[in-house]
Write a protein that holds these residues in place. Structure first.
Motif, PDB file in Angstrom:
ATOM      1  N   ASN A 272       0.813  -1.197  -0.441  1.00 53.10           N
ATOM      2  CA  ASN A 272       0.437  -0.276  -0.252  1.00 53.10           C
ATOM      3  C   ASN A 272       1.178   1.475   0.218  1.00 53.10           C
ATOM      4  N   LYS A 273       1.744   0.998   0.747  1.00 52.82           N
ATOM      5  CA  LYS A 273       2.989   2.519   1.175  1.00 52.82           C
ATOM      6  C   LYS A 273       2.928   2.753  -1.079  1.00 52.82           C
ATOM      7  N   ASP A 274       3.841   1.958  -1.339  1.00 50.52           N
ATOM      8  CA  ASP A 274       4.402   2.023  -2.905  1.00 50.52           C
ATOM      9  C   ASP A 274       3.624   2.754  -3.762  1.00 50.52           C
ATOM     10  N   ILE A 275       2.201   2.025  -4.207  1.00 49.88           N
ATOM     11  CA  ILE A 275       1.181   2.336  -4.148  1.00 49.88           C
ATOM     12  C   ILE A 275       0.989   3.286  -3.976  1.00 49.88           C
ATOM     13  N   PHE A 276       0.702   4.307  -3.414  1.00 49.70           N
ATOM     14  CA  PHE A 276       0.557   5.649  -2.218  1.00 49.70           C
ATOM     15  C   PHE A 276       1.965   6.407  -3.073  1.00 49.70           C
ATOM     16  N   THR A 277       2.893   6.251  -3.024  1.00 46.96           N
ATOM     17  CA  THR A 277       4.387   7.312  -3.203  1.00 46.96           C
ATOM     18  C   THR A 277       4.318   7.182  -4.829  1.00 46.96           C
ATOM     19  N   HIS A 278       3.784   5.900  -5.422  1.00 43.80           N
ATOM     20  CA  HIS A 278       3.510   5.909  -6.851  1.00 43.80           C
ATOM     21  C   HIS A 278       2.557   6.696  -7.571  1.00 43.80           C
ATOM     22  N   MET A 279       1.917   7.228  -6.611  1.00 43.03           N
ATOM     23  CA  MET A 279       0.357   7.866  -7.127  1.00 43.03           C
ATOM     24  C   MET A 279       0.816   9.522  -7.340  1.00 43.03           C
ATOM     25  N   GLN A 280       2.267   9.298  -5.537  1.00 43.54           N
ATOM     26  CA  GLN A 280       2.146  10.988  -5.571  1.00 43.54           C
ATOM     27  C   GLN A 280       3.048  10.965  -6.536  1.00 43.54           C
ATOM     28  N   ALA A 281       3.760  10.172  -6.864  1.00 45.57           N
ATOM     29  CA  ALA A 281       4.763  10.799  -8.789  1.00 45.57           C
ATOM     30  C   ALA A 281       4.442  10.643  -8.911  1.00 45.57           C
ATOM     31  N   VAL A 282       3.077  10.202  -9.789  1.00 43.51           N
ATOM     32  CA  VAL A 282       2.443  10.884 -11.037  1.00 43.51           C
ATOM     33  C   VAL A 282       1.918  11.549 -11.021  1.00 43.51           C
ATOM     34  N   GLU A 283       1.292  11.769  -9.605  1.00 48.68           N
ATOM     35  CA  GLU A 283       0.280  13.979  -9.463  1.00 48.68           C
ATOM     36  C   GLU A 283       1.549  14.628  -9.767  1.00 48.68           C
TER      37      GLU A 283
END
Length: 123
Positions: free
Chosen positions: A3-14
């Motif tokens: 979950n932490k990796d997904i959230f970090t990845h979403m922030q990078a995409v944003e």
């Protein structure tokens, strides 16, 4: 993925999308400037074509140098006409939409009358 990796990845995409949005805004402003300049140049080009066409037809109607040499009265008139002719040419250029003042000489007038040009014409 955690979950932490997904959230970090979403922030990078944003963040990347925000950067792309900023770049797109900058490109949009550049395209707007280019379109405005293109339109200004099209108007100026059309005015220059009209001037060239008018001057080429006037040139055909002008007296030849042989005609002036054969008539001595025309030689004196040529000097008088040149003084008035210069003023008339500047006034014609101004009324065709070009600056004649020393500040913006030859540039297209896009914002109405120029006080510098008008004061020059009134001298």
């Amino acid at each position: 993925m955690k979950n932490k990796d997904i959230f970090t990845h979403m922030q990078a995409v944003e963040t990347q999308m925000g950067d792309i949005h900023g770049d797109l805004g900058t490109l949009k402003l550049e395209v707007k400037k280019l379109v405005e300049e293109n339109q200004r140049l099209l108007v100026e080009n059309e005015q220059l074509r009209k001037i060239l066409k008018r001057e080429s037809t006037e040139g055909r109607l002008a007296l030849t140098s042989a005609d002036k040499a054969s008539n001595p009265l025309l030689e004196g008139k040529e000097i008088i006409d040149m003084v008035g002719e210069g003023y008339d040419n500047l006034a014609r250029l101004y009324h065709e939409g070009f600056h004649i003042c020393n500040v913006y000489y030859g540039h297209l007038r896009t914002e109405g009358d120029c006080l510098f040009c008008l004061s020059f014409l009134n001298k």
